[in-house]
Design a protein around this motif. Structure first.
Motif, mmCIF file in Angstrom:
data_model
loop_
_atom_site.group_PDB
_atom_site.id
_atom_site.type_symbol
_atom_site.label_atom_id
_atom_site.label_comp_id
_atom_site.label_asym_id
_atom_site.label_seq_id
_atom_site.Cartn_x
_atom_site.Cartn_y
_atom_site.Cartn_z
ATOM 1 N N LEU A 140 0.705 -2.090 6.281
ATOM 2 C CA LEU A 140 -0.176 -3.021 5.570
ATOM 3 C C LEU A 140 -1.280 -2.306 4.790
ATOM 4 C CD1 LEU A 140 -0.597 -6.297 7.610
ATOM 5 C CD2 LEU A 140 1.167 -5.549 6.013
ATOM 6 N N LEU A 141 -1.321 -1.007 4.878
ATOM 7 C CA LEU A 141 -2.228 -0.260 4.011
ATOM 8 C C LEU A 141 -1.647 -0.294 2.597
ATOM 9 C CD1 LEU A 141 -4.767 1.772 4.333
ATOM 10 C CD2 LEU A 141 -3.068 3.447 3.653
ATOM 11 N N THR A 142 -1.728 -1.453 1.996
ATOM 12 C CA THR A 142 -1.133 -1.622 0.673
ATOM 13 C C THR A 142 -1.889 -2.725 -0.046
ATOM 14 O OG1 THR A 142 1.005 -1.759 -0.442
ATOM 15 C CG2 THR A 142 0.604 -3.368 1.300
ATOM 16 N N ASP A 143 -1.677 -2.818 -1.352
ATOM 17 C CA ASP A 143 -2.335 -3.882 -2.105
ATOM 18 C C ASP A 143 -1.600 -5.199 -1.905
ATOM 19 O OD1 ASP A 143 -4.420 -2.366 -3.434
ATOM 20 O OD2 ASP A 143 -2.818 -1.396 -4.551
ATOM 21 N N LEU A 144 -2.375 -6.272 -1.861
ATOM 22 C CA LEU A 144 -1.786 -7.594 -1.642
ATOM 23 C C LEU A 144 -0.693 -7.893 -2.655
ATOM 24 C CD1 LEU A 144 -1.797 -10.288 -0.138
ATOM 25 C CD2 LEU A 144 -3.580 -11.071 -1.704
ATOM 26 N N TYR A 145 -0.858 -7.444 -3.878
ATOM 27 C CA TYR A 145 0.141 -7.810 -4.883
ATOM 28 C C TYR A 145 1.509 -7.228 -4.589
ATOM 29 C CZ TYR A 145 -0.479 -3.657 -8.094
ATOM 30 O OH TYR A 145 -0.525 -2.439 -8.685
ATOM 31 N N GLN A 146 1.555 -6.169 -3.778
ATOM 32 C CA GLN A 146 2.866 -5.651 -3.386
ATOM 33 C C GLN A 146 3.602 -6.705 -2.551
ATOM 34 O OE1 GLN A 146 3.415 -3.000 -4.916
ATOM 35 N NE2 GLN A 146 1.625 -1.670 -4.964
ATOM 36 N N CYS A 153 -1.804 6.709 -2.453
ATOM 37 C CA CYS A 153 -2.993 7.070 -1.671
ATOM 38 C C CYS A 153 -2.800 8.433 -1.000
ATOM 39 C CB CYS A 153 -3.225 5.956 -0.650
ATOM 40 S SG CYS A 153 -4.664 6.156 0.376
ATOM 41 N N GLU A 177 4.457 1.656 -2.922
ATOM 42 C CA GLU A 177 3.653 2.180 -4.031
ATOM 43 C C GLU A 177 2.244 2.629 -3.604
ATOM 44 O OE1 GLU A 177 2.900 -0.518 -7.342
ATOM 45 O OE2 GLU A 177 1.878 1.064 -8.462
ATOM 46 N N THR A 178 1.485 1.690 -3.058
ATOM 47 C CA THR A 178 0.079 2.007 -2.786
ATOM 48 C C THR A 178 -0.091 3.118 -1.751
ATOM 49 O OG1 THR A 178 -0.370 -0.305 -3.255
ATOM 50 C CG2 THR A 178 -2.177 0.994 -2.388
ATOM 51 N N THR A 233 -2.806 -9.586 -7.928
ATOM 52 C CA THR A 233 -2.013 -10.186 -8.999
ATOM 53 C C THR A 233 -0.611 -9.605 -8.922
ATOM 54 O OG1 THR A 233 -2.784 -8.466 -10.517
ATOM 55 C CG2 THR A 233 -4.021 -10.516 -10.457
ATOM 56 N N SER A 268 -7.955 -5.841 -2.652
ATOM 57 C CA SER A 268 -6.495 -5.926 -2.662
ATOM 58 C C SER A 268 -5.887 -5.306 -1.410
ATOM 59 C CB SER A 268 -5.955 -5.185 -3.886
ATOM 60 O OG SER A 268 -6.249 -3.800 -3.772
ATOM 61 N N ASN A 269 -6.694 -4.635 -0.607
ATOM 62 C CA ASN A 269 -6.209 -3.845 0.528
ATOM 63 C C ASN A 269 -5.882 -4.743 1.727
ATOM 64 O OD1 ASN A 269 -5.943 -2.138 2.745
ATOM 65 N ND2 ASN A 269 -7.640 -0.812 2.154
ATOM 66 N N VAL A 270 -4.597 -4.915 1.979
ATOM 67 C CA VAL A 270 -4.160 -5.861 3.009
ATOM 68 C C VAL A 270 -4.678 -5.458 4.387
ATOM 69 C CG1 VAL A 270 -2.164 -7.003 4.041
ATOM 70 C CG2 VAL A 270 -2.105 -6.371 1.638
ATOM 71 N N LEU A 271 -4.696 -4.158 4.653
ATOM 72 C CA LEU A 271 -5.153 -3.699 5.968
ATOM 73 C C LEU A 271 -6.630 -4.062 6.193
ATOM 74 C CD1 LEU A 271 -3.856 -2.178 8.360
ATOM 75 C CD2 LEU A 271 -4.904 -0.093 7.481
ATOM 76 N N ARG A 282 -0.599 2.726 7.967
ATOM 77 C CA ARG A 282 0.220 1.623 8.436
ATOM 78 C C ARG A 282 0.825 0.890 7.238
ATOM 79 N NH1 ARG A 282 -3.572 -1.361 12.874
ATOM 80 N NH2 ARG A 282 -4.979 0.371 13.336
ATOM 81 N N LEU A 303 -7.593 1.301 -3.427
ATOM 82 C CA LEU A 303 -6.936 1.990 -2.310
ATOM 83 C C LEU A 303 -6.180 3.231 -2.767
ATOM 84 C CD1 LEU A 303 -5.928 2.280 0.566
ATOM 85 C CD2 LEU A 303 -4.322 0.427 0.147
ATOM 86 N N ARG A 304 -5.478 3.121 -3.886
ATOM 87 C CA ARG A 304 -4.662 4.262 -4.331
ATOM 88 C C ARG A 304 -5.507 5.409 -4.860
ATOM 89 N NH1 ARG A 304 -1.124 1.227 -8.528
ATOM 90 N NH2 ARG A 304 -1.275 -0.301 -6.869
#
Lengths: 482, 482
Positions: free
Chosen positions: A16-22, A140, A135-136, B210, B195-198, A14, B170-171
């Protein structure tokens, strides 16, 4: 972008399967009015895994599925609003709500290609904000798939073409789609099949399996299990093998043929030799010639060393099941891919850190494989996208990475490496089937020269820069230090 | 069993996420008229991971979600029909179509419990056919979750209670839910966030992040990025730190406070010390006392050894981001859990292989933790389910596994270990929240004695059998060899 029609899209990664910093960076780009600036990222790795000199590219089909389904739902945007600063401009969230990958273009190595350090597996172009968000998930999806495919290809090289290699690692994987990914890409890398039923259903991976000790122990001593093909639940010599032969011979009288036996403990090679001797002798004694060649399957924590032993000349093992050591890649559990910005608004960008290992190659690039007269790859050439492609038979000067100076090479053949798969969000051509990619991987490997293909201390394969790319790197470096 | 109301059920493991041999065995049981026989399986591991003497149990919430959603769809049954023998009785597929977990009972260690070799993390009872089918998915869901939680708890023990530990892997994970599992259970094991938003959205894991080098490089030299908190894109001393201070001081004048800086390369400890010195000096010079304590975050392939260094007395590092080394558990990438049949139709079963490591403990069992007067665990006791529980203050004879004979122990306290979570398919009590399980894990670890808790060459924690269980093992062993 008919993601709804793709039964796997729901299970796909999905947004949101990403790092918050994105998300933080997306906000930063948006504030700076740069959300729609054209940007290009490259996804690559810095060193070949497992001490080898090659890797196989994989994961593209999952990336394409992800891109096609990429769309933030209302709940996703609301969740982001809850973790970003409370005074964030609501217009930013409107921007997110409208976001999709319809402006994204992806070039990539076809799945199953040989891949080398610094050569992009993926080039991703599009609006800065969206390609940053990708990116993330792309890392992944590509890193583990490529790692598994490479690991599987090494095991296939050790086993040789005749042994049946089965992936049985679902229970050792990082959860459900770790398992699904492992089953899919170990097949791509050269395994014959998997025990994972979902990989058969969703990806068409050939399935195989035997039975577990619990099946044997669930029957009491007085009952005869319907197929006692697993020999070592109690004792191979005292119960497993005699029981198997009794049932196989009885069924043989009725016209059925036993499929195989399985060993899951002890010295697998030695037991296989003994069992084959017994099969031969019983086969002759009872005039059942097929019994002689009943398949012997083995498993139990088989790694590269044990596989080398099991694949040796004269081994009577036919089928080898590998779990932990294919799925977890214990020798190197991560490929460590990176995703680096190479241009924004048509201008090349470069990370010039004090750690030379972490420097990147700037600019939008093309990549070519230069081949010798026998079709074996000589080196991979990275050059700027606007340069004319190298020509077969024509000598050119190149700058091998990690070397001090330039050298000259005259390729007998030249192959462009990166193909356009997704343009403005649309798939440009159908992806090859998994079986086709698997065949392509085996073909690619067969052309690689033995010095690069050997698994221990191989000769590194060269990746080189064109004159113009080398000059751009030098210019940006000089600019930084001036 | 209102799986439809669970937004995660769709993403949960599907019933066909299993090994093919489970389906083959299901067919075998069904043919033998044994599909509905009551059976019990235990899920446990044989050795503690990472050379330590403990593990943390985790993954139960994912198992419960899986069990509640377990139901074969028509397409699943059709797919199984396509891979099983063509003459398979259609009534078998009717049986599969009607299958769910409404007759399944699960006892388990609460998440965050200390777990030791041979002590069941899960006990699964129900009809033989269905509990056999559950083997692979349950192993897949528990093994990695417990491995990650254990790995995270070790890193927390090294870091001490004050450093902020963030999971950023995550990556590097085995695909999307490898990443989701890692984020969830590293938090349970003692990390502060991810960092993983999901993982934030679906599991409530606290989020942190960051920014990336690409954010810095996307801005040209003449532009000033809005928050240059990442210092080492070009050079820490020559550009990263001066830029940060310029922006932080300017914003400070306006009443804003910089949150932190991040380092992602080089000698992290040494740079942190230098940066703190600069912060102190600038803070005094410009009378901005808050600047002195601006958070210093570090990342870059941090493992147990490097973490030990970063956590040493006097270190100025405040936040530590770990990716690869928490997510892939490179020191041991699989916990190697097993799922073994211990009884059928009320009769104990045992796997008596020639490999003593692979023998199992028969019978339906209860498990207790015997504690000393100070509340620290002395040993875990496995006994038959029908035996009376051990009593606090009362001496009893036990048979430590791996030892030659019996010994006597007088526990000051006794705790039952396995709780009934799912009875006849229904959840018996709400599962604790993830944060509650995290607190429970820290409490459990705080009670474990230092000799078992230390990470290098710890004293093994004892797991012992009751007299009756020991006698049953001896009886079944004798029966086999007679």
């Amino acid at each position: 972008m008919a993601a709804e029609q793709d039964p796997e899209a729901l299970a796909a990664a999905r947004p949101l399967l990403t790092d918050l910093y994105q998300a933080t960076m997306a906000l930063g780009y948006w504030h700076a009015g740069r959300a729609r600036e054209q940007a290009e990222f490259e996804l690559f790795f810095r060193g070949c895994p497992f001490g080898g000199a090659f890797a196989l590219a994989a994961g593209l089909r999952d990336c394409v599925r992800f891109l096609r389904a990429f769309r933030l739902q209302d709940a996703d945007v609301q969740f982001l609003a809850s973790v970003l600063p409370p005074d964030t401009d609501p217009a930013f969230f409107e921007h997110l709500r409208a976001l999709d990958c319809s402006d994204v273009t992806v070039r990539a190595l076809p799945e199953g290609s040989l891949a080398f350090p610094g050569v992009p597996l993926l080039q991703v172009c599009g609006p800065l904000l969206v390609v940053q968000l990708l990116e993330t998930p792309l890392l992944c999806l590509v890193s583990y798939a490529s790692l598994i495919a490479t690991n599987a290809s090494r095991l296939r090289l050790i086993a040789g073409p005749k042994k049946r290699l089965l992936e049985m690692g679902l229970r050792r994987a990082q959860g459900p789609d770790g398992g699904l990914t492992a089953s899919t890409y170990s097949y791509l890398g050269g395994f014959d099949g998997s025990s994972n039923v979902l990989a058969g259903q969703l990806r068409g991976v050939p399935l195989a399996g035997t039975l577990a000790h619990s099946f044997i122990t669930s029957f009491l001593g007085t009952e005869v299990p319907p197929d006692p093909g697993l020999l070592d639940t109690y004792s191979v010599q005292r119960s497993g093998l005699p029981n198997f032969l009794a049932v196989a011979l009885a069924l043989g009288e009725l016209g059925y043929r036993a499929v195989g036996v399985r060993l899951d403990s002890g010295d697998l090679l030695q037991q296989a030799q003994e069992i084959r001797r017994v099969f031969r002798s019983i086969s002759a004694q009872f005039q059942m010639p097929w019994l002689e060649s009943v398949s012997i399957a083995v498993s139990n924590n088989i790694d590269e060393e044990e596989l080398t032993r099991l694949a040796q000349e004269g081994s009577e093992v036919n089928v080898i099941g590998i779990g932990t050591n294919v799925v977890t890649c214990p020798r190197q559990p991560s490929l460590g891919c990176v995703y680096k910005l190479v241009s924004v608004g048509g201008q090349p960008r470069m990370k010039l850190t004090e750690d030379p290992e972490k420097q990147t190659l700037p600019g939008s690039k093309a990549a070519f494989r230069l081949l010798g007269a026998d079709g074996s790859p000589l080196l991979d050439l990275l050059q700027l996208a606007e340069e004319a492609p190298p020509r077969a038979g024509q000598e050119l000067r190149v700058w091998p990475r990690g070397a001090q100076g330039a050298c000259r090479v005259r390729p007998a053949h030249v192959e462009p490496l990166l193909r356009l798969w997704v343009q403005q969000g649309q798939l440009c051509e159908p992806l090859p089937s998994l079986a086709e990619s698997r065949a392509f991987a085996q073909l690619s490997l067969s052309r690689l020269s033995p010095e690069h293909k050997r698994l221990q201390q191989p000769a590194p394969y060269r990746v080189a820069l064109s004159d113009k790319l080398q000059a751009l790197v030098a210019r940006l470096r000089a600019g930084e230090s001036s």
